[in-house]
Design an enzyme around this catalytic site. Structure first.
Site, PDB file in Angstrom:
ATOM      1  CG  ASP A 145      -2.257   0.708   0.925  1.00 23.92           C
ATOM      2  OD1 ASP A 145      -2.231   1.892   0.508  1.00 23.92           O
ATOM      3  OD2 ASP A 145      -3.315   0.092   1.118  1.00 23.92           O
ATOM      4  CG  ASP A 173       2.609   5.604  -6.460  1.00 21.55           C
ATOM      5  OD1 ASP A 173       1.626   5.013  -6.930  1.00 21.55           O
ATOM      6  OD2 ASP A 173       2.864   6.802  -6.716  1.00 21.55           O
ATOM      7  CB  VAL A 174       0.020   0.351  -7.391  1.00 19.85           C
ATOM      8  CG1 VAL A 174      -0.058  -0.449  -6.093  1.00 19.85           C
ATOM      9  CG2 VAL A 174      -1.119   1.352  -7.503  1.00 19.85           C
ATOM     10  CE1 TYR A 190     -12.814   4.021  -9.186  1.00 22.15           C
ATOM     11  CE2 TYR A 190     -14.937   3.347 -10.078  1.00 22.15           C
ATOM     12  CZ  TYR A 190     -13.878   3.127  -9.232  1.00 22.15           C
ATOM     13  OH  TYR A 190     -13.867   2.017  -8.423  1.00 22.15           O
ATOM     14  CE  LYS A 206     -11.557   0.489 -10.239  1.00 19.63           C
ATOM     15  NZ  LYS A 206     -10.586  -0.396  -9.542  1.00 19.63           N
ATOM     16  CB  THR A 253     -14.509   0.568   1.460  1.00 17.79           C
ATOM     17  OG1 THR A 253     -14.490   1.496   0.367  1.00 17.79           O
ATOM     18  CG2 THR A 253     -14.925  -0.804   0.961  1.00 17.79           C
TER      19      THR A 253
END
Length: 233
Positions: A35, A51-52, A142, A146, A177
Site C-alpha cells: 500500500d 506506489d502502484v 473512473y 476501470k 469502505t
C-alpha cells in the site's frame, strides 16, 4: 521463507484489500500487503509500502516479498481511488492519475509477478467496478480507467492462459469502505432503494469472490464476477 503459498495484495491497508488479505490467509496463504500508506503488520505476513503507479517501486516491492516469503503464487490488484466530477471539470492530471493507479497499478503488479505466476501456475485477480460496465453520471474518468482495466485483464488472460496462469476480475458495485464518503450519493437511501438487495456490498463479500477466483475457479479465464447488490444484472 514461508512454507505456505504466497499472495501479494495491493491496497491492503483498508477496505476490500484488507478483507482480501484475511480471506486468503484463511485459505492458507502467506500474504504480503502492499500500500501507499503503512499497513498494520499484525494483519499481514509481510508489509511493504509502494506506489502502484510506479513500476520500478512495485518491482522492488515484489522482490522484497520474494526475499522474505518466497515466490509469488497469487496476486490481487486492489489499490485504487475514487472521485466524482462532471466531465468538463476533470483536470488532465486527474484523468492521468486514474489511469496510472487503476490500469497502471494492475499492469505493474502483473509484470512484477508473472515470472513466479508462470512457474507456479498461479492466479492474478483485479478489482474493477460495475461502473466499467454500466458507466455512471460524473464518473467518466473512473469508469474509463476501470474499463481499460477490464480490457487489460481479458487480453492478458488470453496471453498467459497457455502458460497455466489464470487472470480474472471482480467488478463490485458501491461497497461499504472508506473510499465512499459519508455523504456519497451511493450511500443515499434513494439510491439504495434502487438495488434489489437495498444495501451496499460489504468488503468481505467482495473478498470471498476474489478467494474463489484464486483458489477454486480453475476453469475461469478472463472472467468478470459482478458483486453489486443487483445493480447490474
Amino acid at each position: 521463507m514461508s512454507e505456505r503459498p504466497v499472495a501479494v495484495v495491493t491496497g491492503a491497508a483498508s477496505g476490500i484489500g484488507a478483507a482480501v488479505v484475511v480471506a486468503l490467509q484463511e485459505r492458507g496463504f502467506a500474504v504480503a500487503g502492499m500500500d501507499l500508506v503503512d499497513i498494520d503488520t499484525d494483519g499481514v505476513d509481510h508489509a511493504v509500502r509502494a506506489d502502484v503507479s510506479d513500476g520500478a517501486a512495485v518491482a522492488a516491492a515484489v522482490d522484497a516479498v520474494r526475499g522474505s516469503l518466497g515466490p509469488v503464487h497469487a496476486a490481487v490488484s486492489v489499490a485504487g481511488h475514487y472521485a466524482m466530477a462532471p466531465v468538463d471539470q476533470i483536470e488532465v492530471t486527474a484523468w492521468r492519475r486514474m489511469l496510472r493507479v487503476h490500469l497502471g497499478g494492475f499492469v505493474n503488479l502483473a509484470r512484477a509477478c508473472l515470472p513466479d505466476l508462470v512457474a507456479h501456475h498461479g492466479a492474478l485477480v483485479a478489482i474493477a467496478s460495475e461502473l466499467a460496465i454500466g458507466g455512471g453520471e460524473h464518473d467518466a474518468h473512473y469508469a474509463a480507467a476501470k474499463g481499460a482495466l477490464l480490457g487489460a485483464v481479458r487480453s492478458l488472460a488470453a496471453e498467459v492462459a497457455p502458460a497455466g496462469v489464470r487472470v480474472n476480475a471482480v467488478a463490485p458495485g458501491p461497497t461499504d469502505t472508506p473510499l465512499l464518503a459519508s455523504d456519497s450519493p451511493w450511500r443515499a437511501p434513494d439510491y439504495l432503494d434502487t438495488l434489489p438487495l437495498r444495501r451496499l456490498a460489504l468488503p468481505h463479500e467482495v473478498a470471498r469472490c476474489v478467494e474463489y477466483l484464486v483458489c477454486d475457479a480453475g476453469f475461469s479465464v478472463g472472467d468478470v464476477v459482478n458483486v453489486n447488490s443487483g445493480a447490474v444484472i
